[in-house]
Design an enzyme around this catalytic site. Structure first.
Site, short mmCIF file in Angstrom:
data_model
loop_
_atom_site.label_atom_id
_atom_site.label_comp_id
_atom_site.label_asym_id
_atom_site.label_seq_id
_atom_site.Cartn_x
_atom_site.Cartn_y
_atom_site.Cartn_z
N PHE A 148 0.86 -1.19 0.00
CA PHE A 148 0.00 0.00 0.00
C PHE A 148 0.89 1.23 0.00
CE2 PHE A 148 -2.31 3.62 1.55
CZ PHE A 148 -3.46 3.56 0.81
N ASP A 233 9.22 2.95 2.04
CA ASP A 233 8.03 3.74 2.33
C ASP A 233 7.78 3.63 3.84
OD1 ASP A 233 5.55 4.83 2.77
OD2 ASP A 233 4.59 3.90 1.04
N LYS A 262 2.26 11.14 7.19
CA LYS A 262 1.45 10.88 8.38
C LYS A 262 1.94 11.64 9.62
CE LYS A 262 -1.17 7.08 6.69
NZ LYS A 262 -0.85 5.92 5.87
#
Ligand SMILES: *Cc1c(COP(=O)(O)O)cnc(C)c1O
Length: 407
Positions: A148, A233, A262
């Site tokens: 993802f 990531d 985030k």
């Protein structure tokens, strides 16, 4: 008790309105959050819940951390947006702080995690043609199954989740997908045109899929030997979530590039970035990439405070310590449908039997005052804000134990 209501509408009315006028690209738990502080959130009726999702790890510092909110307010009173057509007096300071914290020479600021990933992909392609001499248009990037990395067309082009892909073609070419946690598959997939390998050090959305110990080290060695970029990531795993600053730190691995987002925004603003050394990020020239909001002074001020909080409150050590305890208690739960408990630091998941539908369990947890969301139907992720105390953890685990043992 203080009145936590901000509007006169009920939860039911708010949910109905949101479903009526909002596109149905999410299926939220039936709970409305109107105020929040630290680990706790409140609904319009004044019920309180512990947040065990933390906005997919964007709220590592806790809801409305006073230092981050103060930085936001102070900067809002000075200057909020300049665009990159001019310099602003906060961006350089922010990127310096980020480089010091991550150990890289340069950073490129964006806003969302998907933009950071897109930026890393563009960097790798540009580096491939400028530095490695691969003809433009032939660069290839290797990714993993069940990844993802966000929701743009290019990113879903290499997703293996039909829900994320179906109906969105035509897709961006130039990607090869291999099994996760399989160094030999990477070795075999690398060719003359390969420029990079993009990997999550732990696959968060896939259900906190922790690779075997040594995987990241093996990946690092293979990428170095073949002269391709290792891109981690760390959008979800970064900033102390897994008990270290970054999940790659568990294996003392230094990727060539990291995608960050985030928690870099301290639970307040979308703030993302790519970090790398100058021999990689130096490939950009004026006009070759950009973002109107990327590096804005408000985001920069928040980003600095977000990193300060992680460091000053030693949230990496705190997450490591509490994480061990959480997994120990989760493993002690007596529930025959549980197949596995896995995770690192405070990024953990309980995996139920194949085919088990965890939605009702999440609703039951909510009724008991704890918010968590299932992924892939049979996996529940537990990722509270890292500022959670031992007492709060115990309170949460009592709820989880009670609900799981009633299944
Ligand atoms: C959330 C996430 C993204 C995308 O971030 P957005 O801010 O939602 O665009 C990318 N990679 C990983 C690993 C993520 O968890």
């Amino acid at each position: 008790m203080t009145d936590t209501r901000t509007s006169s509408a009920s939860s039911a009315e708010i949910m109905e309105l949101s479903e009526k006028v909002g596109a149905h690209n999410y299926h939220p738990l039936p709970v409305v959050i109107s105020t929040a502080e630290g680990v706790w959130v409140h609904d319009p009726e004044g019920r309180r819940y512990m947040d065990f999702l933390s906005a997919y790890s964007a709220v590592n510092q806790g809801h409305r951390h006073p230092r981050i909110i103060q930085a936001l307010k102070d900067q809002a009173d000075r200057c909020t947006l300049t665009s990159r057509a001019f310099y602003n007096d906060r961006m350089g300071e922010f990127l310096q702080r980020l480089c010091d914290y991550t150990g890289y020479e340069m950073a490129l600021p964006m806003n969302t995690g998907a933009e950071a990933v897109e930026t890393a992909l563009k960097t790798a392609r540009l580096w491939g043609t400028k530095v490695k001499g691969i003809p433009d248009g032939e660069q290839e990037i290797i990714c993993c199954e069940e990844n993802f990395h966000g929701r743009t067309i290019t990113i879903v082009s290499f997703s293996t989740d039909p829900l994320a892909r179906d109906g969105f073609g035509p897709f961006t070419p130039g990607f090869k997908v291999i099994p996760y946690n399989d160094p030999q598959a990477l070795e075999d997939a690398i060719g003359d045109k390969t420029v990079a390998f993009l990997v999550e050090p732990i696959q968060g959305e896939a259900g906190v899929n922790v690779p075997d110990e040594g995987y990241l080290k093996a990946v690092r060695e293979i990428c170095t030997r073949h002269g391709i970029l290792m891109i981690a990531d760390e959008v979800q795993t970064g900033f102390c979530r897994t008990g270290r600053r970054f999940a790659c730190d568990h294996e003392d691995v230094r990727p060539d590039m990291m995608c960050l987002g985030k928690a870099l925004g301290g639970g307040v603003l979308p703030v993302s970035a790519v970090v790398a050394d100058a021999d990689v990020l130096g490939v950009f020239t004026p006009g070759s990439h950009g973002s109107t909001f990327g590096g804005n002074p408000l985001a920069a001020a928040v980003g600095i405070a977000a990193i300060d909080v992680l460091e000053d409150e030693k949230l990496d050590e705190h997450a490591e310590e509490l994480g061990e305890y959480v997994r120990q208690r989760l493993r002690a739960i007596d529930c025959p449908r549980i197949r596995q408990v896995r995770g690192k630091g405070l990024l953990n998941a309980v995996v139920f039997d194949d085919g088990f539908e965890a939605w009702d369990v999440c609703v039951a947890l909510k009724e008991e005052g704890l918010l968590a969301k299932q992924t892939h139907g049979n996996i529940i992720r537990f990722a509270p804000p890292l500022v959670i105390t031992r007492e709060e953890i115990d309170q949460a685990l009592d709820i989880i134990t009670r609900v799981f043992e009633a299944i």
